[in-house]
Every structure is written in C-alpha cells, then in structure tokens.
Design an enzyme around this catalytic site. Structure first.
Site, mmCIF file in Angstrom:
data_model
loop_
_atom_site.group_PDB
_atom_site.id
_atom_site.type_symbol
_atom_site.label_atom_id
_atom_site.label_comp_id
_atom_site.label_asym_id
_atom_site.label_seq_id
_atom_site.Cartn_x
_atom_site.Cartn_y
_atom_site.Cartn_z
ATOM 1 N N ASP A 70 -10.582 -10.269 -37.563
ATOM 2 C CA ASP A 70 -10.908 -11.511 -36.843
ATOM 3 C C ASP A 70 -12.347 -11.926 -37.159
ATOM 4 O O ASP A 70 -13.295 -11.231 -36.815
ATOM 5 C CB ASP A 70 -10.716 -11.268 -35.341
ATOM 6 C CG ASP A 70 -10.837 -12.531 -34.499
ATOM 7 O OD1 ASP A 70 -11.433 -13.520 -34.967
ATOM 8 O OD2 ASP A 70 -10.331 -12.519 -33.359
ATOM 9 N N HIS A 74 -7.895 -13.940 -36.495
ATOM 10 C CA HIS A 74 -7.956 -14.387 -35.100
ATOM 11 C C HIS A 74 -6.575 -14.797 -34.574
ATOM 12 O O HIS A 74 -6.253 -14.576 -33.404
ATOM 13 C CB HIS A 74 -8.925 -15.566 -35.000
ATOM 14 C CG HIS A 74 -9.202 -16.022 -33.604
ATOM 15 N ND1 HIS A 74 -9.898 -15.243 -32.693
ATOM 16 C CD2 HIS A 74 -8.877 -17.164 -32.950
ATOM 17 C CE1 HIS A 74 -9.989 -15.905 -31.535
ATOM 18 N NE2 HIS A 74 -9.382 -17.070 -31.668
ATOM 19 N N SER A 108 -7.778 -15.816 -27.174
ATOM 20 C CA SER A 108 -8.849 -16.735 -27.577
ATOM 21 C C SER A 108 -9.451 -17.384 -26.324
ATOM 22 O O SER A 108 -9.831 -16.667 -25.392
ATOM 23 C CB SER A 108 -8.276 -17.759 -28.571
ATOM 24 O OG SER A 108 -9.294 -18.487 -29.202
#
Lengths: 343, 343
Positions: free
Chosen positions: B293, B322, B151
């Site tokens: 995601d 995610h 991320s």
C-alpha cells in the site's frame, strides 16, 4: 582539442570561456534533422557547455528532463543540477575529466524547443543521442570516455550506445532503464494532462507548477516526506494548508518560472516513448538502481542488466528515491571510480 | 428493531424495502449540526441503507471517499462498492449480520453535501462519526457489533470508537490509520488543486476525471500496472497514447459522471485533516495493513497498532496495494471471522 576555437559564430550566443575551466556555446546543425517518431526539424540549434581540463578525456553528463547544460561549477551554485556529484574531487571529477553537456532538444534551454503556444513534434531519446553525436563531431571529440546519465539522461545514454557504440567507451546509467515503467507513465501522463488543461484554459503557468508538484511527489520517498512534513494543518486564507502542500507549491512555482509548459510536454512525453533494444547495446555499462525509487523500480533495472551485453548492477538505498542520482554523492564514488578507471 | 417502520417520512426518499433483505431511507438530523473544524450545518440529511436479516447484529461498513451507502446486494452489482467482501458467504456475511452504511457527509450521495458551485465547510472524520451516531439512534440500534472500515471509512471507524466507545464492540480497520501519511497528502493535495483549477476555468468535470486518474495511480501497485499496461504507444488523433493513459482516462471519465467536484474536494480534504488520538481508543481493533500500500504504509499501521489499547495487526500482501481492502476477499475471511466471532 580546443572547443572554444572550433565553435562557429552563430546568431545564438558564441562559444566563450567562462570562469575557471568552463566554456559554452551554441552551434547549428546544418540541413534537416529527421526525427525518430516522424517529421523533420530545420535549423536545429544546440546549446552546450563544458568544464574541466582542456586535454582530459571527455565525459558527457546528462540529467533529468529539467536538467540543462549547466552540470556543475556555475557562478550561482543553484544553477548547477549535478553539483553534488560532478566537480573537483566529486565522483565525476572535473580535475580529471572534461565534463560536457547540452540542453535537450525540445526543452526550455538554448537548444531548439517549442516556442510559447507551439506544439513541438515528438522527440525520441534517439534524437537526443543524434544531437550529442552532432555535438561531439562539431567539438572534434572522437570518442567519449563515458556518458553518465541519470533519469532521462540515462535513457539518452542507452540510445546513444545502441546507435553509436564506437563513440563512447562506457555508460553510467543511473535510475533509468531501456523502457519506462507503466506506473511512472501513469503519473507523467497525468502531469501532461494537467499542463494541457492549463494551456487550453489560459492558466499554463499554474498548471505547470502543479504538474511539477506532482512530479516532486514521485521523485522522493514516503520516508523522506514523513520525516519532513509531519506537521498539523494550518488555516490560511480560508482553507487548511498542510506542510507538504506548501513545499510542493513552492517547488512548483519555482519550476514554472524557469521552464516552458510546451517544453515540459515534449520532454515528459519523450520519457514515455523511450524504448531501446538493450540486447543491441554492447558498451560496458554500470547501472545504478535505487531500491526506494518509485519511478524506476529495482526489478526493472535488474531486467535491463540481464538484457545488456556487458553490465554491472550497483544497488543502493536512499531516502531520496529516484532523486538519489542527484544526492548520494558518497555512494556514487565507487560506481564512478569503477566505471571510469577501468578504461 | 425494525428499521423500515422507524424511519420517518421526510421530503427526501422514504425508507422502503428493497429486493431481498435490503432497505434504505433518509432522515433529517434535527437542529444544528456543529462541525469539528468550525461552523454549523442546518437540516443535515442522511442517506442510509441496510441489508441482512432483521434481527441479526448490525455491522456498519464504510469505504473510501467514493464509496456510498450501497455496500453490496444492489440490483446492479456495479453499484456496490464492497461486493467482493460483503454478501452471503463473504467475509462480512449478510446472512449472519445486518450490514448498515450511509453516504458520507459532504459527498455526492443522498447525505447533505455541497451543491454545484458551492464551497462546503471542512468536514472531519469526527463529523462522520457523529452522523453515524445519529443514524443508529434514529434506527434504534443500541450498539454496533462492529464497524468495518476501509481507507476513509477506517478513519471514520477510529473517530467513532474514540468518541462513542459504548456504541461499538469491535473495529475492523483496513488500509487506514490515525493520521494520514504526508506522501498520500501530497498526492491528494495535487488532486484537489487540479479540481480547483478546473472549477475556476469552467472545466470542472474534466479536472475531476484527471484528479481521479491520479488517485487511481496511487491505489494500486507498480507490479499490477506492469502486468496490465506494458504495450507500445499508439498514434491517435495526432499524438501518442499509452495503454495506461487510456485506462486512467476511462476510469476518470466514469468517476466524473457520478461524482461532484465540490464533494470530491470536501472528502479528499477530510482525509488530510484526519487526526484521532489512538491512545484514547479502547475498542478492540483488527487492523489490516497491506505491504504494497503506497498510501497507508505498513510502518504507519504498525505505529498505530502500538498506540491503540487493544489491537491486532494483520499483514497481507496484495498486487492491488491500497485497493486490497476491496479485492482480497480470500485473505480477509480470517480477519473478519476472528474479529466478529470473538464477541
């Protein structure tokens, strides 16, 4: 049937003819109105509107929680919520059908809803269905040729068909199922908490705009946002703004000017409380699922179709996601034709 | 290399050994620190932590904006943000590699960030990369075997590789790309507006909890939410609550106790300002994309991989969306092995 003549004179606005074939009015439901989730309302007023030839079969058209009685053929086209889909020569053809709609109970329209600062009781899709029943009784419509409902309106259509199957011949249910999906519920519950925070801190309008911005970012698709909002951040009044931020802000502000925060809370909750028993619905149903819909996933529509007695599933693809029911006029022609002409 | 000995004594906490092979400390970057988006900071302090054998190759592990220097092997397992993936025998094996991390600039940890009520300047992923550069200089680490970033941490890894390619041999970039997706930006911009509304109306903690609730509902998948939160609404203190609402509320409250609203604003914005030039990144990269995601779509990762000089794409499927980079330990074994052993 003459809706104009039958509408009683009330302290609200009277039934009156509008340009072309449109007429609208309000009527008051006599006595108490018992709500599905408990409690009663008195003096429920219903704001309705109808367009199309006077003796044509009546189709009720219901949209999302921000829709209204103004389906199509309004003086200002922007005031219509379904003008891509309903109108002369559209999938829901106002030259062949009389299109009826009403403002939802608990909303921001002419039907009874929360006053500013007031908490309205919880409203069920069964309650909206009962409002529709009372409305067609009032208008002298024995049976609806169909209810065509998108999003929340689709949920109301299902509730109506479960309770009053003798009053509707067909359902067209777009982007809606017999129960909400928990991810949609998550997004809506955050929206309601934003509005509650805003009401409690005296900034309800801003909060409503923000809640609407969040809603907008669940109605469409990543693909559409990618295509429209790829630009760079721009420094503005001391902080960076992104293209998508400006868009959401503008849409939210516009919405907050036209809707009451308390009404938003009521109808948003109504979506999440919606649960009907698909196994008890026998009215033939055309169900439209959009593969890209983040709020009402295809698998959920498939599940519902399997539970319904008589349903046909139409799968479509659209960059507009959940909002496809408002936009994909071309793809909906066949769906409406199959459902409305098979009578 | 002996990190403990090299860490200077500062008015922050000193470098000190922790149970097992862990050590941590702070150091101050001397002079001014010029920020990528403009402005300078003075007296930037960096809080860091390292675990693993003293002479093993160093891998920097960086997580999302709510991650910290505590990657794994903390006394309370809950304080580690990557314990499924980093640790003895895990994909990032702390018996073979020394795992370094730091608290992000502008965050809620020991590294410099906004004080309560303070607006911090905009922070770029290039700034985080410079913090990491200063940190490895300080620790005497000539070159990192890899940066493994998920991320936001993956964005920082890319920024570092673009700027300081001689200081890192490999990247493992999980659920991150060279630029943010506008739909993710939309959701984050609403989160920031919620927090701003809360700060301005004296209810910052509640607003931060709400922003986090929204974030949580973008990290996972509809499939997971469906499996976990299918229950009926329950009447509680005068209004209906849904299972997913209770969950999001609890997660949000927990987050708001441990994070500062101003830090959230800073790091959330940093994601949306992130843009690196993939065509200038030559460090061999393993990119992990999760098909489910919603924030970092597979197509975006594919696009980045096509722009990078030397990259391999690993596509995985996960109900965690995610958050798969935090959860899918089994699927990540091969990715880490291929990237770290190919040196």
């Amino acid at each position: 049937m003459n809706a104009i003549a039958q509408a009683p004179v009330t302290p609200g606005f009277e039934a009156y003819p509008l340009p072309g074939s449109a007429c609208e009015g309000t009527f008051d439901i006599p006595g108490e109105f018992a709500l599905h989730h408990g409690g009663t309302l008195t003096a429920v007023r219903v704001g309705w509107r109808m367009v199309g030839p006077e003796h044509a079969p009546v189709v009720c058209a219901l949209g999302g929680i921000s829709a209204s009685r103004r389906v199509c053929l309004t003086e200002k086209p922007r005031e219509s919520w379904w003008q891509e889909v309903a109108g002369p020569g559209r999938p829901l053809d106002t030259e062949r059908f009389r299109v009826l709609s009403f403002d939802f109970l608990g909303g921001s329209g002419e039907t009874s809803g929360p006053a500013p600062g007031e908490t309205f009781p919880s409203v069920s899709t069964y309650d909206q269905a009962e409002v529709l029943l009372r409305l067609i009784d009032h208008l002298g419509v024995r049976s609806l040729r169909a209810i065509a409902g998108g999003s929340y309106g689709g949920m109301v259509a299902l509730a109506f068909a479960e309770r009053y199957p003798e009053r509707v011949a067909r359902l067209i249910v777009l982007c809606a199922t017999d129960r909400p999906h928990p991810l949609g519920t998550a997004w809506r519950s955050v929206q309601r908490d934003i509005v509650r925070l805003g009401i409690e801190s005296g900034r309800a309008r801003e909060a409503l705009a923000l809640a609407r911005a969040l809603a907008m970012s669940t109605y469409r698709t990543g693909e559409e946002f990618q295509a429209r909002f790829e630009g760079l951040p721009v420094l503005d009044e001391g902080r960076f703004r992104l293209p998508v931020e400006r868009y959401l802000h503008a849409r939210g502000e516009d919405y907050a000017l036209r809707n009451r925060p308390e009404a938003f809370l009521c109808l948003s909750e109504s979506i999440d409380l919606h649960r009907v028993d698909a196994a008890r619905i026998c009215v033939p149903t055309a169900a439209v699922a959009v593969r890209e819909d983040m709020l009402v996933p295809l698998t959920d529509v498939r599940g519902m179709v399997a539970r319904l007695h008589s349903a046909r599933l139409h799968e479509i693809s659209s960059i507009y996601g959940h909002d496809a029911f408002l936009k994909e006029s071309q793809q909906l022609h066949g769906v409406f034709a199959a459902a409305l002409d098979s009578h």
